[in-house]
Design a protein around this motif. Structure first.
Motif, PDB file in Angstrom:
ATOM      1  N   SER A 158      -2.325   4.631  -9.756  1.00  0.00           N
ATOM      2  CA  SER A 158      -3.157   4.245  -8.615  1.00  0.00           C
ATOM      3  C   SER A 158      -3.880   2.948  -8.969  1.00  0.00           C
ATOM      4  O   SER A 158      -3.273   2.050  -9.558  1.00  0.00           O
ATOM      5  CB  SER A 158      -4.110   5.381  -8.242  1.00  0.00           C
ATOM      6  N   ASP A 159      -5.170   2.851  -8.666  1.00  0.00           N
ATOM      7  CA  ASP A 159      -5.850   1.573  -8.870  1.00  0.00           C
ATOM      8  C   ASP A 159      -6.393   1.383 -10.286  1.00  0.00           C
ATOM      9  O   ASP A 159      -7.149   0.453 -10.546  1.00  0.00           O
ATOM     10  CB  ASP A 159      -6.955   1.397  -7.827  1.00  0.00           C
ATOM     11  N   GLY A 167      -0.513   0.872  -8.601  1.00  0.00           N
ATOM     12  CA  GLY A 167      -0.898   1.348  -7.274  1.00  0.00           C
ATOM     13  C   GLY A 167      -0.530   0.458  -6.109  1.00  0.00           C
ATOM     14  O   GLY A 167      -0.466   0.937  -4.969  1.00  0.00           O
ATOM     15  N   HIS A 168      -0.297  -0.836  -6.352  1.00  0.00           N
ATOM     16  CA  HIS A 168      -0.112  -1.756  -5.211  1.00  0.00           C
ATOM     17  C   HIS A 168       0.976  -2.799  -5.435  1.00  0.00           C
ATOM     18  O   HIS A 168       1.008  -3.803  -4.732  1.00  0.00           O
ATOM     19  CB  HIS A 168      -1.440  -2.469  -4.917  1.00  0.00           C
ATOM     20  N   THR A 215       1.366   5.704  -0.622  1.00  0.00           N
ATOM     21  CA  THR A 215       0.939   7.063  -0.955  1.00  0.00           C
ATOM     22  C   THR A 215       2.100   7.687  -1.729  1.00  0.00           C
ATOM     23  O   THR A 215       3.199   7.125  -1.763  1.00  0.00           O
ATOM     24  CB  THR A 215       0.642   7.912   0.294  1.00  0.00           C
ATOM     25  N   ILE A 248      -6.910  13.025  -4.341  1.00  0.00           N
ATOM     26  CA  ILE A 248      -7.483  11.748  -3.925  1.00  0.00           C
ATOM     27  C   ILE A 248      -7.872  11.016  -5.206  1.00  0.00           C
ATOM     28  O   ILE A 248      -8.797  11.432  -5.910  1.00  0.00           O
ATOM     29  CB  ILE A 248      -8.718  11.967  -3.009  1.00  0.00           C
ATOM     30  N   THR A 249      -7.161   9.929  -5.507  1.00  0.00           N
ATOM     31  CA  THR A 249      -7.441   9.246  -6.781  1.00  0.00           C
ATOM     32  C   THR A 249      -8.833   8.631  -6.765  1.00  0.00           C
ATOM     33  O   THR A 249      -9.524   8.611  -7.781  1.00  0.00           O
ATOM     34  CB  THR A 249      -6.387   8.166  -7.100  1.00  0.00           C
ATOM     35  N   TYR A 279       0.855  -1.194   0.000  1.00  0.00           N
ATOM     36  CA  TYR A 279       0.000   0.000   0.000  1.00  0.00           C
ATOM     37  C   TYR A 279       0.885   1.236   0.000  1.00  0.00           C
ATOM     38  O   TYR A 279       1.814   1.331   0.802  1.00  0.00           O
ATOM     39  CB  TYR A 279      -0.905  -0.016   1.233  1.00  0.00           C
ATOM     40  N   ASP A 302      -8.121   2.819   1.536  1.00  0.00           N
ATOM     41  CA  ASP A 302      -6.657   2.790   1.548  1.00  0.00           C
ATOM     42  C   ASP A 302      -6.062   3.949   0.753  1.00  0.00           C
ATOM     43  O   ASP A 302      -4.851   4.024   0.580  1.00  0.00           O
ATOM     44  CB  ASP A 302      -6.134   1.440   1.019  1.00  0.00           C
ATOM     45  N   HIS A 303      -6.914   4.858   0.272  1.00  0.00           N
ATOM     46  CA  HIS A 303      -6.441   6.012  -0.489  1.00  0.00           C
ATOM     47  C   HIS A 303      -6.834   7.347   0.139  1.00  0.00           C
ATOM     48  O   HIS A 303      -6.247   8.368  -0.200  1.00  0.00           O
ATOM     49  CB  HIS A 303      -6.945   5.928  -1.939  1.00  0.00           C
ATOM     50  N   ASP A 336      -3.006  10.811  -2.646  1.00  0.00           N
ATOM     51  CA  ASP A 336      -3.620   9.845  -1.733  1.00  0.00           C
ATOM     52  C   ASP A 336      -3.018   9.951  -0.325  1.00  0.00           C
ATOM     53  O   ASP A 336      -1.930  10.497  -0.135  1.00  0.00           O
ATOM     54  CB  ASP A 336      -3.561   8.420  -2.276  1.00  0.00           C
TER      55      ASP A 336
END
Ligand SMILES: [Zn+2]
Length: 267
Positions: A192-193, A236-237, A40, A91-92, A38, A97-98, A53
């Motif tokens: 990001s996601d 993103g992850h 930012t 903020i995406t 995770y 978690d963002h 984020d």
């Protein structure tokens, strides 16, 4: 005047164990681990600091069984950044978690897509399929900030500052946006996601948390167009991000990496 260039940092603040089959619609034939990190992100140059984020808190990590490593906002101090200095937070999307920790930025304006606010306040979140990844206190908190005039709700693509632009994709959530940043190595996209792992965008497979599958695929193509090369896309992850990019300083190995540097090949 030439376009400003920015440094970009990824802060790894939490992790969890998972298996390959957890991450792909339709599962995966290989029964192998695929842990999730995770992050930012901090975008900055001498004139400006933009946070992308805000992660989640230890309190939210516990019931969701995430391994909380460090507060992402406090960790910015390792870069010499205090939350008071941050004037813009992107903020995406509104997943827990963002957007957790939003309250730790006392001065910032928050940039998000109006469609995402509609989504997290609308009828879909009554269904756990969509509501599970939201924390209602985050949603209510963002509504409160909006009444204080601190939310910039964008209707599609927008510019935060010269060299930092936001691009609506939807797909994973109804109002997901990605961030394009001008750096000394060219245009980097914080996906990001829109792409949880490199593997999703490279193989056109889809992550399990989805709002609109067609928009998710279209987001891959949009991200590819916005980035100067596949090496300019930051998922993103993906734990690979920590291995491919150099730490911000030697003692920050595994904590903060620098994304405006060229990634190294990892076996
Ligand atoms: Zn998400």
């Amino acid at each position: 005047m030439s376009l400003p260039e920015y440094e970009i940092y990824a802060i790894r603040y939490a992790t969890r164990n998972a298996k390959r089959a957890d991450h792909f619609i339709g599962g995966d034939p290989h029964d192998a681990p695929m842990p999730m990190d995770y992050f930012t992100w901090v975008v900055r140059n001498k004139d400006r600091i933009v946070a992308v984020d805000t992660g989640f808190t230890a309190e939210v990590a516990a019931p969701r069984k995430r391994t909380f490593l460090r507060c992402p906002v406090e960790t910015m101090a390792k870069l010499g950044v205090t939350p008071e200095q941050v004037e813009d937070v992107v903020i995406t999307h509104m997943h827990y978690d963002h957007v957790g920790n939003f309250h730790k930025f006392p001065r910032a304006r928050f940039h998000l897509q109006e469609k995402e606010m509609h989504f997290c306040c609308g009828h879909y979140v009554r269904y756990p399929r969509f509501g599970h990844s939201m924390e209602v206190e985050d949603v209510v908190g963002m509504v409160r900030l909006n009444y204080k005039g601190r939310v910039e709700m964008h209707l599609g693509d927008a510019e935060v500052a010269p060299g930092i632009t936001l691009h609506f994709t939807g797909g994973h959530t109804a109002g997901l946006q990605v961030v394009r940043v001008h750096t000394r190595r060219g245009w980097v996209v914080l996906a990001s996601d829109a792409a949880h792992y490199y593997e999703h965008i490279r193989s056109n497979r889809l992550f399990v948390a989805a709002f609109h599958l067609g928009d998710m695929i279209d987001a891959y193509r949009k991200v590819e167009k916005l980035a100067d090369s596949p090496d300019h896309i930051i998922p993103g992850h993906d734990p690979l991000v920590m291995r491919q990019y150099p730490p911000a300083s030697p003692e920050l190995e595994g904590v903060i990496v620098r994304l405006d540097e060229t990634p190294r090949a990892v076996a």
